[in-house]
Design a protein around this motif. Structure first.
Motif, PDB file in Angstrom:
ATOM      1  N   ASP A 355     -82.504  56.265  37.984  1.00  0.00           N
ATOM      2  CA  ASP A 355     -81.703  55.363  38.517  1.00  0.00           C
ATOM      3  C   ASP A 355     -81.404  55.957  39.867  1.00  0.00           C
ATOM      4  O   ASP A 355     -80.989  57.167  39.916  1.00  0.00           O
ATOM      5  N   PRO A 356     -81.536  54.986  40.997  1.00  0.00           N
ATOM      6  CA  PRO A 356     -81.323  55.618  42.045  1.00  0.00           C
ATOM      7  C   PRO A 356     -79.830  55.720  42.611  1.00  0.00           C
ATOM      8  O   PRO A 356     -78.970  55.145  41.842  1.00  0.00           O
ATOM      9  N   VAL A 357     -79.478  56.618  43.604  1.00  0.00           N
ATOM     10  CA  VAL A 357     -78.208  57.102  43.937  1.00  0.00           C
ATOM     11  C   VAL A 357     -78.387  56.927  45.460  1.00  0.00           C
ATOM     12  O   VAL A 357     -79.215  57.536  46.092  1.00  0.00           O
ATOM     13  N   PRO A 358     -77.266  56.494  46.318  1.00  0.00           N
ATOM     14  CA  PRO A 358     -77.049  56.677  47.761  1.00  0.00           C
ATOM     15  C   PRO A 358     -77.196  58.279  47.839  1.00  0.00           C
ATOM     16  O   PRO A 358     -76.416  59.191  47.233  1.00  0.00           O
ATOM     17  N   VAL A 359     -77.836  58.423  49.129  1.00  0.00           N
ATOM     18  CA  VAL A 359     -77.762  60.046  49.340  1.00  0.00           C
ATOM     19  C   VAL A 359     -76.242  60.385  49.854  1.00  0.00           C
ATOM     20  O   VAL A 359     -75.631  59.508  50.451  1.00  0.00           O
ATOM     21  N   THR A 360     -75.943  61.649  49.949  1.00  0.00           N
ATOM     22  CA  THR A 360     -74.720  62.345  50.549  1.00  0.00           C
ATOM     23  C   THR A 360     -74.884  62.112  51.969  1.00  0.00           C
ATOM     24  O   THR A 360     -75.910  62.180  52.546  1.00  0.00           O
ATOM     25  N   GLY A 361     -73.693  61.725  52.444  1.00  0.00           N
ATOM     26  CA  GLY A 361     -73.705  61.765  54.017  1.00  0.00           C
ATOM     27  C   GLY A 361     -73.693  60.333  54.496  1.00  0.00           C
ATOM     28  O   GLY A 361     -73.708  59.304  53.753  1.00  0.00           O
ATOM     29  N   PRO A 362     -73.694  60.331  55.946  1.00  0.00           N
ATOM     30  CA  PRO A 362     -73.554  58.801  56.558  1.00  0.00           C
ATOM     31  C   PRO A 362     -74.760  57.939  56.416  1.00  0.00           C
ATOM     32  O   PRO A 362     -74.522  56.614  56.241  1.00  0.00           O
ATOM     33  N   LEU A 363     -75.974  58.477  56.396  1.00  0.00           N
ATOM     34  CA  LEU A 363     -77.050  57.510  55.950  1.00  0.00           C
ATOM     35  C   LEU A 363     -76.957  56.862  54.648  1.00  0.00           C
ATOM     36  O   LEU A 363     -77.673  55.770  54.334  1.00  0.00           O
ATOM     37  N   GLY A 364     -76.213  57.351  53.517  1.00  0.00           N
ATOM     38  CA  GLY A 364     -76.140  56.685  52.227  1.00  0.00           C
ATOM     39  C   GLY A 364     -74.951  55.669  52.246  1.00  0.00           C
ATOM     40  O   GLY A 364     -74.740  55.060  51.196  1.00  0.00           O
ATOM     41  N   GLU A 365     -74.077  55.572  53.511  1.00  0.00           N
ATOM     42  CA  GLU A 365     -73.013  54.687  53.481  1.00  0.00           C
ATOM     43  C   GLU A 365     -73.329  53.218  53.910  1.00  0.00           C
ATOM     44  O   GLU A 365     -72.656  52.300  53.943  1.00  0.00           O
ATOM     45  N   GLY A 366     -74.321  53.313  54.745  1.00  0.00           N
ATOM     46  CA  GLY A 366     -74.899  51.851  55.153  1.00  0.00           C
ATOM     47  C   GLY A 366     -74.031  51.369  56.646  1.00  0.00           C
ATOM     48  O   GLY A 366     -74.009  50.042  56.737  1.00  0.00           O
ATOM     49  N   ASN A 367     -73.604  52.147  57.457  1.00  0.00           N
ATOM     50  CA  ASN A 367     -72.865  52.007  58.431  1.00  0.00           C
ATOM     51  C   ASN A 367     -73.250  53.105  59.455  1.00  0.00           C
ATOM     52  O   ASN A 367     -72.795  54.232  59.710  1.00  0.00           O
ATOM     53  N   PRO A 368     -74.092  52.574  60.360  1.00  0.00           N
ATOM     54  CA  PRO A 368     -74.851  51.244  60.398  1.00  0.00           C
ATOM     55  C   PRO A 368     -75.961  51.176  59.464  1.00  0.00           C
ATOM     56  O   PRO A 368     -76.469  52.075  58.807  1.00  0.00           O
ATOM     57  N   ARG A 369     -76.323  49.916  59.277  1.00  0.00           N
ATOM     58  CA  ARG A 369     -77.409  49.449  58.280  1.00  0.00           C
ATOM     59  C   ARG A 369     -78.883  50.174  58.706  1.00  0.00           C
ATOM     60  O   ARG A 369     -79.066  50.158  59.906  1.00  0.00           O
TER      61      ARG A 369
END
Length: 611
Positions: A355-369
């Motif tokens: 199962d995928p998970v967002p990476v730690t840090g700003p790139l995993g937050e989607g802002n900016p996309r």
């Protein structure tokens, strides 16, 4: 003219003719058959009174034999030509066996003393004297053979070839039957070092004879080690080093090498090698071990290098792993992709099935996309390209941080498709990206993934534009998808570095076309140390996924069936990890060794392995 194939005690007549007609304009000479690699094929000398066309056909056919030193092949030549002809000068590879054009409907006049035949075909590759293969887009080939009447030993006048180009001329099927591609290994020049020497080995593909080489009388293993000792090919030489002292060769008379019952291969070298210290000798042994990995039927577990009666050093396969190209932390390698603007990771321990998970840090937050991502090989940092492809950011993916106020790379092109490509990291920790701005197309590099980008010159591009790129793990080669006149082709360039630190100048030199039969290439990824996986189409054909060697050579057996509408492809340095693809119809799919394609995720794009 017959050639005879011998297998064990059996004799097989592959082709033959008592009297071959010469009437007609074009004659295709293709008497060989694909078959068992152990079949020995021997040439037969010209018969008494052979006509010129028969002599030409026999000469061409005998090139495909295992004739020692091409002695029988030379019987088709005049004494002078037989003495000066150099078959080892290189090999011209044609799409099919060469045609020979007769000089007229009925051949030469009965009382003629000389005549000329033209060999023709479609040239698809050239193999030089270093056994280096270079594919080319099919081009017309034409070469002449001049024949004269020469007095034979019994005093009769016989037709013989007096003028012949050096090297061999083979059809593609014969070339693939007779030769195989192997990777010789050298160290990346200027690569990061360990206590025992450079840490990155670079694959340098060459072609060796499947069976005993007619010129050297060496078996395939011995040919390969001899080629390794001769040094890297001219194309790769500027960016790699060999640890073998200059002048190192096999001991005189060595023509056969094989591991013993303990899987130890003893390699006898001349006295030039005896002065190497322990660290250099271990590096020499590592080059041999990596080179022989896929060549011998029995796995070589240890190499012993000898000079005279002395063992210089010994290195086991497990010990040699320290010389492999940097593979990061040693932890299981994960896959990364973008979904809803967020960079996500599939855990490496699941081999693409977790199962995928967002990476730690700003790139995993989607802002900016984000729309594309490249992950450093140590999996500590990633570079993300924004959704509109105007900006590239670099951030940690193992700890919380913030994006910089100003993106280190910005493209000002009018449309998204003309802005930044997906980024790629090399094994030295440098980050690469292409700005596709029509007004200012650039290839950019961020040393260590930090600081201001520096432009990399690519003198071989001409008016074309880099559409996509992938860096090799060793950092000395780059695969480029180059757009020109509505087509995207694959080219491989050599990365040269001059100087060090801030003053270092980096350029991409001597671009070579790879897989020239693919006129439209969609995606590419390095797969292991010596090959790439490519998505593309032949002219008028359908999309295919296939493997291409680092020298650009390919074969039909390397086409992967069962997947369609592929938009991107991802392979790992570790070839045991699954091949991943982003498709329009099935989402993200994977292909594990020995399995079929399986859907992993219905959503997500831009899937990559570290690199």
């Amino acid at each position: 003219m017959p050639t005879v194939a011998v297998l064990g005690l059996g004799v097989l007549l592959l082709a033959g003719c008592g009297s071959m007609p010469v009437v007609g304009d074009v004659k295709s000479v293709d008497a060989s058959q694909a078959g068992d690699a152990q079949v020995q094929v021997y040439a037969v000398p010209p018969r008494a009174g052979a006509e010129p066309g028969e002599v030409v056909d026999g000469f061409l056919e005998s090139m495909t034999s295992d004739d020692p030193s091409f002695r029988t092949t030379r019987t088709y030549l005049t004494e002078d030509a037989a003495r000066t002809w150099r078959p080892a000068a290189g090999t011209t590879v044609l799409a099919k066996a060469p045609n020979r054009n007769a000089p007229g409907l009925g051949g030469p006049e009965p009382d003629a003393t000389d005549t000329t035949y033209t060999l023709s075909g479609q040239k698809v590759a050239q193999v030089d004297a270093q056994s280096s293969y270079r594919p080319i887009a099919p081009a017309d080939y034409a070469q002449t053979l001049h024949l004269v009447r020469e007095k034979s030993a019994d005093g009769k006048q016989e037709w013989r070839i007096s003028s012949v180009p050096d090297g061999l001329v083979l059809g593609q099927s014969d070339f693939k039957r007779l030769y195989r591609s192997v990777n010789t290994y050298y160290f990346a020049a200027g690569a990061p070092r360990t206590a025992d020497g450079p840490a990155a080995l670079v694959a340098d593909p060459v072609y060796v004879r499947n069976r005993t080489d007619p010129v050297t009388r060496m078996d395939a293993t011995t040919q390969t080690i001899r080629t390794l000792l001769d040094g890297p090919t001219d194309w790769l030489r500027p960016v790699v080093d060999s640890s073998f002292p200059t002048g190192t060769t096999l001991q005189k008379g060595v023509t056969s090498l094989a591991p013993d019952d303990q899987n130890v291969l003893k390699v006898p070298l001349n006295t030039k090698a005896s002065g190497a210290g322990r660290a250099a000798c271990r590096m020499m042994a590592a080059q041999v071990l990596f080179t022989l990995r896929d060549l011998t039927s029995a796995r070589v577990e240890r190499v012993e290098l000898e000079s005279g009666q002395k063992v210089l050093c010994s290195l086991g396969a497990e010990e040699a792993s320290e010389f492999a190209a940097d593979s990061g932390t040693g932890a299981p390698v994960g896959q990364y992709f973008v979904d809803e603007g967020k960079v996500q990771r599939i855990p490496g321990s699941t081999k693409g099935g977790g199962d995928p998970v967002p990476v730690t840090g700003p790139l995993g937050e989607g802002n900016p996309r984000m729309s594309a991502v490249g992950v450093s090989r140590d999996e500590e940092k990633a570079a993300g390209v924004t959704e509109d492809r105007s900006r590239l950011y670099v951030a940690s993916i193992v700890e919380e941080s913030e994006l910089p106020a100003v993106a280190p790379v910005v493209s000002t092109a009018a449309s998204a498709e003309d802005r930044l490509s997906a980024p790629s990291w090399d094994g030295r920790g440098d980050l690469w990206v292409a700005d596709r701005d029509p007004d200012r197309p650039r290839l950019l590099r961020l040393a260590g993934g930090e600081g201001a980008p520096r432009e990399v010159s690519v003198p071989g591009l001409g008016g074309a534009r880099i559409e996509a790129l992938r860096m090799s793990g060793d950092g000395v080669r780059i695969a480029l998808l180059v757009g020109d006149e509505g087509h995207r082709t694959l080219k491989i360039g050599r990365v040269e570095r001059v100087g060090s630190g801030e003053a270092q100048e980096v350029s991409v030199q001597d671009l070579r076309q790879a897989a020239p039969q693919l006129t439209d290439v969609t995606a590419v990824s390095w797969s292991g140390r010596g090959r790439l996986v490519v998505v593309g189409k032949e002219e008028g054909g359908v999309q295919q996924v296939r493997y291409v060697q680092a020298d650009g050579s390919t074969s039909s057996s390397e086409v992967l069936p069962g997947v369609n509408q592929v938009e991107s492809i991802a392979a790992a340095d570790d070839e045991l990890l699954p091949l991943m693809a982003d498709t329009m119809s099935d989402g993200i799919v994977k292909l594990s060794p020995g399995d079929n394609w399986q859907t992993v995720l219905k959503k997500g794009t831009s899937l990559v392995y570290p690199g």
